[in-house]
Enzyme design. Sequence first.
Site, PDB file in Angstrom:
ATOM      1  N   HIS A   2      49.599  39.976  37.621  1.00  0.00           N
ATOM      2  CA  HIS A   2      50.347  41.115  36.662  1.00  0.00           C
ATOM      3  C   HIS A   2      49.332  42.889  37.165  1.00  0.00           C
ATOM      4  O   HIS A   2      47.919  42.505  37.485  1.00  0.00           O
ATOM      5  CB  HIS A   2      50.550  40.949  35.243  1.00  0.00           C
ATOM      6  CG  HIS A   2      51.637  39.316  35.078  1.00  0.00           C
ATOM      7  ND1 HIS A   2      52.865  39.626  35.085  1.00  0.00           N
ATOM      8  CD2 HIS A   2      51.155  38.481  35.088  1.00  0.00           C
ATOM      9  CE1 HIS A   2      52.718  38.351  35.449  1.00  0.00           C
ATOM     10  NE2 HIS A   2      52.804  37.540  35.115  1.00  0.00           N
ATOM     11  N   HIS A   6      47.460  48.338  43.457  1.00  0.00           N
ATOM     12  CA  HIS A   6      46.949  47.199  42.822  1.00  0.00           C
ATOM     13  C   HIS A   6      47.015  45.972  42.857  1.00  0.00           C
ATOM     14  O   HIS A   6      47.061  44.862  43.247  1.00  0.00           O
ATOM     15  CB  HIS A   6      47.100  47.692  41.316  1.00  0.00           C
ATOM     16  CG  HIS A   6      46.110  46.171  40.258  1.00  0.00           C
ATOM     17  ND1 HIS A   6      45.795  46.701  39.964  1.00  0.00           N
ATOM     18  CD2 HIS A   6      46.910  45.414  40.011  1.00  0.00           C
ATOM     19  CE1 HIS A   6      45.061  45.632  39.044  1.00  0.00           C
ATOM     20  NE2 HIS A   6      45.860  44.315  39.299  1.00  0.00           N
ATOM     21  N   GLU A   7      48.932  46.206  42.871  1.00  0.00           N
ATOM     22  CA  GLU A   7      50.458  45.160  43.372  1.00  0.00           C
ATOM     23  C   GLU A   7      49.501  44.223  44.349  1.00  0.00           C
ATOM     24  O   GLU A   7      49.048  42.763  44.777  1.00  0.00           O
ATOM     25  CB  GLU A   7      51.132  44.962  42.587  1.00  0.00           C
ATOM     26  CG  GLU A   7      51.594  45.165  41.303  1.00  0.00           C
ATOM     27  CD  GLU A   7      50.855  44.905  40.669  1.00  0.00           C
ATOM     28  OE1 GLU A   7      50.673  43.282  40.137  1.00  0.00           O
ATOM     29  OE2 GLU A   7      50.948  44.655  39.385  1.00  0.00           O
ATOM     30  N   HIS A  35      46.329  42.155  44.557  1.00  0.00           N
ATOM     31  CA  HIS A  35      45.823  40.760  44.801  1.00  0.00           C
ATOM     32  C   HIS A  35      46.361  39.802  45.669  1.00  0.00           C
ATOM     33  O   HIS A  35      46.121  39.174  46.234  1.00  0.00           O
ATOM     34  CB  HIS A  35      47.419  40.350  43.485  1.00  0.00           C
ATOM     35  CG  HIS A  35      46.627  41.126  42.214  1.00  0.00           C
ATOM     36  ND1 HIS A  35      45.428  40.711  41.757  1.00  0.00           N
ATOM     37  CD2 HIS A  35      46.759  42.017  41.658  1.00  0.00           C
ATOM     38  CE1 HIS A  35      45.629  41.180  40.666  1.00  0.00           C
ATOM     39  NE2 HIS A  35      46.392  41.192  40.060  1.00  0.00           N
ATOM     40  N   GLU A  42      41.826  41.529  39.303  1.00  0.00           N
ATOM     41  CA  GLU A  42      42.034  42.380  38.568  1.00  0.00           C
ATOM     42  C   GLU A  42      40.481  44.000  38.974  1.00  0.00           C
ATOM     43  O   GLU A  42      41.125  44.805  39.355  1.00  0.00           O
ATOM     44  CB  GLU A  42      42.335  42.019  37.071  1.00  0.00           C
ATOM     45  CG  GLU A  42      43.284  41.694  36.812  1.00  0.00           C
ATOM     46  CD  GLU A  42      43.554  41.580  37.453  1.00  0.00           C
ATOM     47  OE1 GLU A  42      44.572  43.154  37.592  1.00  0.00           O
ATOM     48  OE2 GLU A  42      45.254  40.452  37.427  1.00  0.00           O
TER      49      GLU A  42
END
Length: 601
Positions: A228, A407-408, A411, A436
């Site tokens: 997330h 950011h996503e 991951h 993160e």
Amino acid sequence: MSFRDALTLIYVASLCVHFASSLPWHGSVRHSTHRRRELAKGLIFETYHPISFFETFGPGVDHPLFKRSDATLNESALSFVHSKLDLKPGDALVHASYEGSSARYAYLRQHIQGIPVANAVANVAFNKDSKVVAFGSSFLQQVPKPPSGIPTIDVQNAIKTAESALGGRHVPDNHPDSSGIQYVLQGDGTLALTHVFQVSNETTGAWFEAFVDAHSGKLLSVTDYVAHATYRALPIQKQDLTEGFEDIVDPEDMASSPLGWHNDGKTVSNTTAGNNALAYKGVQTNVTTESQDNLTFIYTQDTATVPTTTANLDAARVNAFYVVNKMHDVAYRYGFTEAAFNFQTDNFNHSGRGNDRIIVSVQTTPGTDNAYFTAQPDGVNGQIHLYLFDYTSPGRDSALENDIVVHEITHGITNRMTGGGTASCLQSLEAGGLGEGWSDAMAEWTEHSSADIADYVLGAYVTNNPAGVRTHPYSTNTATNPLRYSSVAALDEVHAIGEVWANILHNVYAALVQAHGYSQTALTDPSGTEGNVVFMHLFIDALPLQPCNPTFVNARDAWIQADVNRYAGANKCLLWKAFASRGLGVSAADYADDSSVPTGC
């Protein structure tokens, strides 16, 4: 845990194993071996992950087949691991390998009586001289007596158990490496035989790999593939729509996407669907179609109206499609290729599994104030879910804030490249925190436009908060951001831990740019020697070097070794000084700061 409640990025779900350790773990060690969280219907698991041993070897060391010119990468890796760990034939098998631009990588899994051990893995890296430069392993050195390898609980009953516990439905034959029978090492040192398969819930976005004891029928472990966060959108260097939309002409990098962004090798589309990404709302056929011929997508976003109006939705889908594709092309240039387990439908015969482009759900419902990435193994689609935020009226769309989207995507990069494409090697609390931090650091890297090193704030637009969503701006100034390695000991949430790693990387970036300058073409040209180019090469190169479930110390060592592999150690002292400035010096361990650097630095 909601975005609003914490004003930190959303909770990252990872591997959660219901193991209780019998060993006298102290708090600092538990960060690297344990993680506790609630999954579904009040189901609480505590993670246990065996500690990975990790070594780097600078210029490299020989392996048993070093003098054989015909030895393959897999043979060389097996020979080294067998000699290093004193294994017998069949005790280890290679599950993935590939050759990068600065090193070659192989990933192995321990086998017992022909059955793989899910959480006993190893990785070996070789330089261009075929010498071993890095080795990580969580293999069992003393193998306990395994239970019978023949299940007494059939797989259908195991599936029913997992579906009930996790609130989802079985996903059949989703990935060949995420199904079948596997052993799992438990925290008390015993082995359990498990049925392994995947369970998903399309309504909530949950997606798990379930491990059900094949003798007792108990759900023992899950890998939660969802990560997330929350960030922003527009030309990749811009953070959010307050900086202004631009009409961007031919942004695809043909070296990274040889057929462009709208051709998956079989179908040419005129919508927000292509080889690397698909952006939609609700159902995957609900995409945005070109507004004019020749793949022209011009939709004007109106901030005075709600995000769900047709024009605003189209603008959001187009922006998300652009950002995901742009990041695909940038990461590809620096080494996140098909062989390194990237996300593409057609891999153009360049190795890797393919059929796994990133699918992006824009204005995801139900819910608000959220965003997350589901990073699954190579060959299974990555998934981004981007929600609306209701801190303002009208609300704001996270698909229009680039740092959220970047950011996503990151991951996906870090989960795929750590551990050889399994997407299951950033699962401990500490490793999840590193994930993160990498995602924050990547978002920051894309938004630099000069050699100036300004403090960096994330998430200001969707939350309407100029301080962003982190506790401190990322900064080289210790008064502005006091976080350092020892801060991790008092933290028990992945985003909080991620802030420490992202701030350390902010300081590494600053040191490299101050020493080597800044390239204006780093997004498309990785051949330069400028600091921002060097930073991204080391960022990407370090990921396949590090072990499964790395610690801060492991991640630091992987960066140092990556510099040896690519730049012959030219940045050794600069890197050590940057890490040491935030407590991650030579003798740093167990979250105790150390500011020392190697002799000669």
